[in-house]
Structures are given as structure tokens and as C-alpha cells.
Design an enzyme around this catalytic site. Structure first.
Site, PDB file in Angstrom:
ATOM      1  N   VAL A  44       1.363  -9.044  -2.322  1.00 56.87           N
ATOM      2  CA  VAL A  44       1.909  -8.298  -3.454  1.00 56.87           C
ATOM      3  C   VAL A  44       2.103  -6.830  -3.084  1.00 56.87           C
ATOM      4  O   VAL A  44       3.152  -6.225  -3.370  1.00 56.87           O
ATOM      5  CB  VAL A  44       0.995  -8.441  -4.693  1.00 56.87           C
ATOM      6  N   CYS A  45       1.118  -6.261  -2.416  1.00 57.17           N
ATOM      7  CA  CYS A  45       1.201  -4.846  -2.040  1.00 57.17           C
ATOM      8  C   CYS A  45       2.350  -4.593  -1.067  1.00 57.17           C
ATOM      9  O   CYS A  45       2.989  -3.538  -1.105  1.00 57.17           O
ATOM     10  CB  CYS A  45      -0.111  -4.375  -1.445  1.00 57.17           C
ATOM     11  N   THR A  46       2.625  -5.548  -0.197  1.00 56.57           N
ATOM     12  CA  THR A  46       3.743  -5.406   0.732  1.00 56.57           C
ATOM     13  C   THR A  46       5.053  -5.228  -0.038  1.00 56.57           C
ATOM     14  O   THR A  46       5.873  -4.359   0.291  1.00 56.57           O
ATOM     15  CB  THR A  46       3.810  -6.630   1.659  1.00 56.57           C
ATOM     16  N   LEU A  49       5.044  -1.588  -1.809  1.00 57.50           N
ATOM     17  CA  LEU A  49       5.317  -0.451  -0.937  1.00 57.50           C
ATOM     18  C   LEU A  49       6.792  -0.402  -0.543  1.00 57.50           C
ATOM     19  O   LEU A  49       7.393   0.671  -0.461  1.00 57.50           O
ATOM     20  CB  LEU A  49       4.420  -0.520   0.302  1.00 57.50           C
TER      21      LEU A  49
END
Length: 219
Positions: A44-46, A49
Site C-alpha cells: 500500500v505504501c508503495t 509514495l
């Protein structure tokens, strides 16, 4: 420590993908968004960002810098940027803070004081509370805090919308209604009398004695 709106954003020095920064100095006389992540190389963080990288020009239009932070060392961030580019097509040019000693996460109340002093051996689940967005004003005070669970990707269009509202309402004695978008009618705050409202905004619509709408002011 629980940070609230209008609290001073805690200052810190940290290593980033752009070198060492002092946070307040880095913010300068503009606005900033600090958004945090529990661990590098997480799905999810990928996507988040990469999405922020694609929106960087939109934040610049609002005199707003963006900076990410993850509970991992800077050298991991550098490798992660390659994955982000591959997955999203966006190159991360904004700085990413390395918080491998957990100091910033603790300073902002995202991890408890007894969480230890190293990211080594910690999983994303261990750091799942490191999922907050902070909007910081030129006065270095917190204007907005949003915290998300790990499984829910953040809506950065909403953060841009909120910044539009925060900056507008900082300049004029107005508020923005539910689902407001930039350019739509706004609410005149109760502190402004009808007489003063006419002087400031010209015509306005009284929906309720305490709810008055007018065109969005400019300037």
C-alpha cells in the site's frame, strides 16, 4: 504524547534521501506535508509514495513541500524508490526521512516510548500506527492530522482539498462546507456580523441564522 491541531509540530533533525535536515528549517516560510509509513517495501505504501510523486507539482502550486518518513534506514529508501518507479511509473524526487532509531515516530506519538530504539526485526504490523499525515503551516503548527489503517490507501486528492480549505480560511473569515471543492461557495463564520459580511463579501445567502453562504473570496 498526543498531537492536536494547533500544537507546534515537533522539530527534529534527521537523515533523509536528500541529506540531513532540520525539520522547521526545511519547512521554511511555506507549508509542508509529512506523511509516515510503517515499513519500506510494503504494497500500500508503495502506491502512496508513487501517487504523491505524481502530485508534487500540485503541492508546489500551494506553496507546500512534501516529505515522507518510514521506520527504516535511508539506504533502504533509496532501493525502495526503484520499486516505486517500477510499480507506479513515478520517480520519487521529494525527501524521505530514515527513522531507523524510531525517534521521529515516537516524537510524533505514532509509537510508544517503550517501542525500542531500532527498526531492526520490527515488522510492518509492529509499526502499523505509523500511518499518519500531518499538514504543517508556516507558523510550524499542525493544521491537520489524518491517520489511516495499513490496509486503506490514503486519498491524497482529499489532502490537497483540505489544504485548499485551510489556506483559504487562514486568509479570510470563512469556513468550507461538507464536500466543498475549490471555487465553490463558502460559509461566513459566526464571528462576522451581517453588516461586516456585506462589506467584506457583498451579497450572501442566509440559510439559517448561523449558516450564511457566499461566493469564495479571492486574493
Amino acid at each position: 504524547m498526543s498531537l492536536r491541531i494547533n500544537d507546534a509540530a515537533p522539530d527534529f533533525s534527521a537523515e533523509t534521501t536528500h541529506g540531513t535536515i532540520n525539520f522547521h528549517d526545511w519547512v521554511g516560510d511555506g507549508w509542508a506535508v509529512l506523511f509516515s509509513h510503517p515499513k519500506d517495501f510494503t504494497p500500500v505504501c508503495t502506491t502512496e509514495l508513487g501517487t504523491m510523486a505524481g502530485l508534487e507539482d500540485e503541492f508546489k502550486k500551494r506553496n507546500t513541500k512534501i516529505i515522507g518518513i518510514s521506520v527504516d534506514p535511508v539506504e533502504d529508501h533509496v532501493r525502495w524508490k526503484e520499486d516505486i518507479k517500477k510499480a507506479t511509473g513515478q520517480a520519487v524526487e521529494y525527501p524521505m526521512i530514515g527513522d531507523s532509531d524510531l525517534k521521529v515516530a515516537k516524537l510524533y506519538g505514532m509509537l510508544p516510548a517503550d517501542a525500542g530504539s531500532s527498526s531492526d526485526g520490527r515488522t510492518a504490523a509492529d509499526n502499523q500506527t505509523v500511518r499518519s499525515v500531518y499538514v504543517v503551516g508556516p507558523d510550524k503548527k499542525i493544521k491537520l492530522v489524518l491517520t489511516y489503517p495499513m490496509t486503506t490507501g490514503r486519498n491524497f486528492a482529499e489532502i490537497l482539498r483540505a489544504i485548499d480549505s485551510i489556506q483559504l480560511t487562514a486568509r479570510h473569515q470563512v469556513a468550507t462546507p461538507a464536500n466543498w471543492q475549490n471555487g465553490e461557495d463558502v460559509i461566513i463564520t459566526p464571528a462576522v456580523s451581517n453588516e461586516e459580511a456585506e462589506k467584506r463579501f457583498g451579497s450572501f445567502e442566509t440559510i439559517l441564522p448561523y449558516l450564511r453562504k457566499t461566493k469564495q473570496p479571492t486574493g
